[in-house]
Design an enzyme around this catalytic site. Sequence first.
Site, PDB file in Angstrom:
ATOM      1  N   HIS A   1       0.839  -1.221   0.000  1.00 26.48           N
ATOM      2  CA  HIS A   1       0.000   0.000   0.000  1.00 26.48           C
ATOM      3  C   HIS A   1       0.870   1.267   0.000  1.00 26.48           C
ATOM      4  O   HIS A   1       2.064   1.195  -0.280  1.00 26.48           O
ATOM      5  CB  HIS A   1      -0.993  -0.059   1.163  1.00 26.48           C
ATOM      6  CG  HIS A   1      -1.619  -1.418   1.305  1.00 26.48           C
ATOM      7  ND1 HIS A   1      -2.625  -1.861   0.473  1.00 26.48           N
ATOM      8  CD2 HIS A   1      -1.331  -2.478   2.131  1.00 26.48           C
ATOM      9  CE1 HIS A   1      -2.951  -3.117   0.809  1.00 26.48           C
ATOM     10  NE2 HIS A   1      -2.180  -3.513   1.802  1.00 26.48           N
TER      11      HIS A   1
ATOM     12  N   GLU B   1       1.927 -11.756   5.417  1.00 31.62           N
ATOM     13  CA  GLU B   1       0.888 -11.094   6.214  1.00 31.62           C
ATOM     14  C   GLU B   1       1.306 -11.330   7.658  1.00 31.62           C
ATOM     15  O   GLU B   1       1.148 -12.424   8.207  1.00 31.62           O
ATOM     16  CB  GLU B   1      -0.493 -11.707   5.942  1.00 31.62           C
ATOM     17  CG  GLU B   1      -1.037 -11.454   4.543  1.00 31.62           C
ATOM     18  CD  GLU B   1      -1.655 -10.063   4.351  1.00 31.62           C
ATOM     19  OE1 GLU B   1      -1.522  -9.212   5.249  1.00 31.62           O
ATOM     20  OE2 GLU B   1      -2.258  -9.841   3.292  1.00 31.62           O
TER      21      GLU B   1
HETATM   22 ZN    ZN Z   1      -2.045  -5.354   2.687  1.00 29.14          ZN
END
Ligand code: ZN
Length: 273
Positions: A69, A237
């Site tokens: 991001h 993640e």
């Molecule tokens: Zn992400």
Amino acid sequence: MRGLLLPLLLVLLAGCGVADPLAPAPAPSPSSAAVPLPGARSGPLPGAETPTTAAPAGPAPVVVLDPGHNGGNAAAADEIGREVPDGRGGTKPCNTTGTETADGYAEHAFAFDVAARVTRLLTARGVEVRSTRDDDDGVGPCVDRRAAVANDARAALSVSIHADSGPSGGRGFHVALSDPPLSASQRAPSAALADALVAGLEAQGFTPSTYRGEDGLDPRPDLAGLNHARVPAALVECANMADPGEARVVEDPAGRQRYAEAIAAGVLRTLGR
Ligand code: ZN
């Protein structure tokens, strides 16, 4: 006779030991070519922390870190919403805003900070690190472009860094990789990288996801950045930011340092360093 001989002798002597300005310069010897340039450094910078293990000799491998991001994405909906190739014949949005903890600590900030920490750890071990973005207040880049950074650099490997927005009560990390594989690099080399990242995370006390994947691994077809990769690539993640306990670790600089140590260890293991 004597008056004629002296000038002749001086003319003959003048031809001895004087360099011909038109003659080619002598070629440098191999040993002189290996002499470091003035100011070149072979060791750590003065005042730099001394690594516990010396960096191995040889050319520095290139590693690409891809912090997920970007801080400007939320204010650029049109730009990040445009469709780009997903690597499997379809399309996906260029980029997304990412998630955040209940306190408002953003995933893009977490990913950028962890990537900076990993960069410091790897650089100290003689690895050349490049990033898909240089700041945390820009827009994008798109996921296909992020993959191209590693492909164009012919990187030894690429690691994308994220944190998840998982279900309530779900905890733990998972490491995604492209499946089914679309290139040779997405087979054994990416699997080895993903395994090494899992090992690094477990060594730092993190536990595999309770809600996604198996044993910390999550093979999947829908991550465009991994689909486009032509170098060994995986996406971490790190945690479920929606879980209050994991949010505390993510928000804590010491917690982020542990994630960085884990990822750096996985990278170094993969590189054999
Ligand atoms: Zn992400």
